[in-house]
Design a protein around this motif. Structure first.
Motif, PDB file in Angstrom:
ATOM      1  N   ILE A  80       0.786  -1.771  -0.215  1.00  0.00           N
ATOM      2  CA  ILE A  80       0.043  -0.163   0.211  1.00  0.00           C
ATOM      3  C   ILE A  80       1.087   1.392  -0.280  1.00  0.00           C
ATOM      4  N   GLU A  81       2.056   0.962   1.113  1.00  0.00           N
ATOM      5  CA  GLU A  81       2.703   2.103   1.005  1.00  0.00           C
ATOM      6  C   GLU A  81       3.653   2.598  -0.884  1.00  0.00           C
ATOM      7  N   LYS A  82       4.283   1.438  -0.607  1.00  0.00           N
ATOM      8  CA  LYS A  82       4.959   1.061  -2.612  1.00  0.00           C
ATOM      9  C   LYS A  82       3.668   2.650  -3.481  1.00  0.00           C
ATOM     10  N   ILE A  83       2.104   1.361  -3.832  1.00  0.00           N
ATOM     11  CA  ILE A  83       1.275   2.162  -4.344  1.00  0.00           C
ATOM     12  C   ILE A  83       1.159   3.442  -4.242  1.00  0.00           C
ATOM     13  N   GLU A  84       0.584   4.038  -2.855  1.00  0.00           N
ATOM     14  CA  GLU A  84       0.399   5.749  -2.409  1.00  0.00           C
ATOM     15  C   GLU A  84       1.389   6.065  -2.911  1.00  0.00           C
ATOM     16  N   LYS A  85       3.427   5.356  -3.436  1.00  0.00           N
ATOM     17  CA  LYS A  85       4.370   6.563  -3.115  1.00  0.00           C
ATOM     18  C   LYS A  85       4.221   6.495  -5.049  1.00  0.00           C
ATOM     19  N   ASP A  86       3.913   5.828  -5.605  1.00  0.00           N
ATOM     20  CA  ASP A  86       3.806   5.718  -6.827  1.00  0.00           C
ATOM     21  C   ASP A  86       2.690   6.537  -7.141  1.00  0.00           C
ATOM     22  N   LYS A  87       1.442   6.659  -6.428  1.00  0.00           N
ATOM     23  CA  LYS A  87       0.535   7.471  -7.175  1.00  0.00           C
ATOM     24  C   LYS A  87       0.506   9.072  -6.647  1.00  0.00           C
ATOM     25  N   GLY A 124       3.954  10.475  -7.043  1.00  0.00           N
ATOM     26  CA  GLY A 124       4.381  10.542  -8.371  1.00  0.00           C
ATOM     27  C   GLY A 124       4.090  10.478  -9.374  1.00  0.00           C
ATOM     28  N   PHE A 125       2.852   9.921 -10.214  1.00  0.00           N
ATOM     29  CA  PHE A 125       2.033  10.455 -10.684  1.00  0.00           C
ATOM     30  C   PHE A 125       1.521  11.290 -11.446  1.00  0.00           C
ATOM     31  N   VAL A 126       0.592  11.937  -9.951  1.00  0.00           N
ATOM     32  CA  VAL A 126      -0.374  12.978  -9.637  1.00  0.00           C
ATOM     33  C   VAL A 126       0.770  13.831  -9.868  1.00  0.00           C
ATOM     34  N   SER A 127       1.586  13.884  -9.989  1.00  0.00           N
ATOM     35  CA  SER A 127       2.951  15.118  -9.342  1.00  0.00           C
ATOM     36  C   SER A 127       3.362  15.745 -10.877  1.00  0.00           C
ATOM     37  N   ARG A 128       3.639  14.137 -11.544  1.00  0.00           N
ATOM     38  CA  ARG A 128       4.088  14.483 -12.971  1.00  0.00           C
ATOM     39  C   ARG A 128       2.684  15.054 -13.358  1.00  0.00           C
TER      40      ARG A 128
END
Length: 90
Positions: free
Chosen positions: A35-42, A44-48
């Motif tokens: 979950i932590e990894k998914i939130e971090k990826d999400k 980063g994606f939202v930021s991009r």
């Protein structure tokens, strides 16, 4: 004997339950890490996406400004052409 067998059964059952608890704790840690990894990826994606959106807005603004400037130039040239044609007609 019966009491001893019950105690042995209960001890074995307690051990099985403790092992299941440990497995559940491990599973929970794995899930929390996922979950932590998914939130971090999400994040980063939202930021991009937000960065790309700002860039597109900026590019769109420049394009609109350029079109406006070209339209003004066309209107100016049309006015000059009309003035020249009027002057030649006189």
């Amino acid at each position: 004997m019966n009491g001893s067998a019950d105690i042995h059964y209960l001890q074995k059952r307690i051990q099985e339950l403790e092992e299941k608890i440990e497995q559940l704790r491990l599973s929970r840690r794995v899930l929390m890490n996922l979950i932590e990894k998914i939130e971090k990826d999400k994040s980063g994606f939202v930021s991009r996406l937000e960065k790309e959106n700002r860039k597109l807005h900026k590019d769109n603004y420049r394009y609109a400004q350029n079109l406006l400037q070209q339209n003004r130039r066309i209107v100016e040239l049309q006015a000059k052409l009309e003035t020249m044609l009027e002057d030649e007609a006189r």
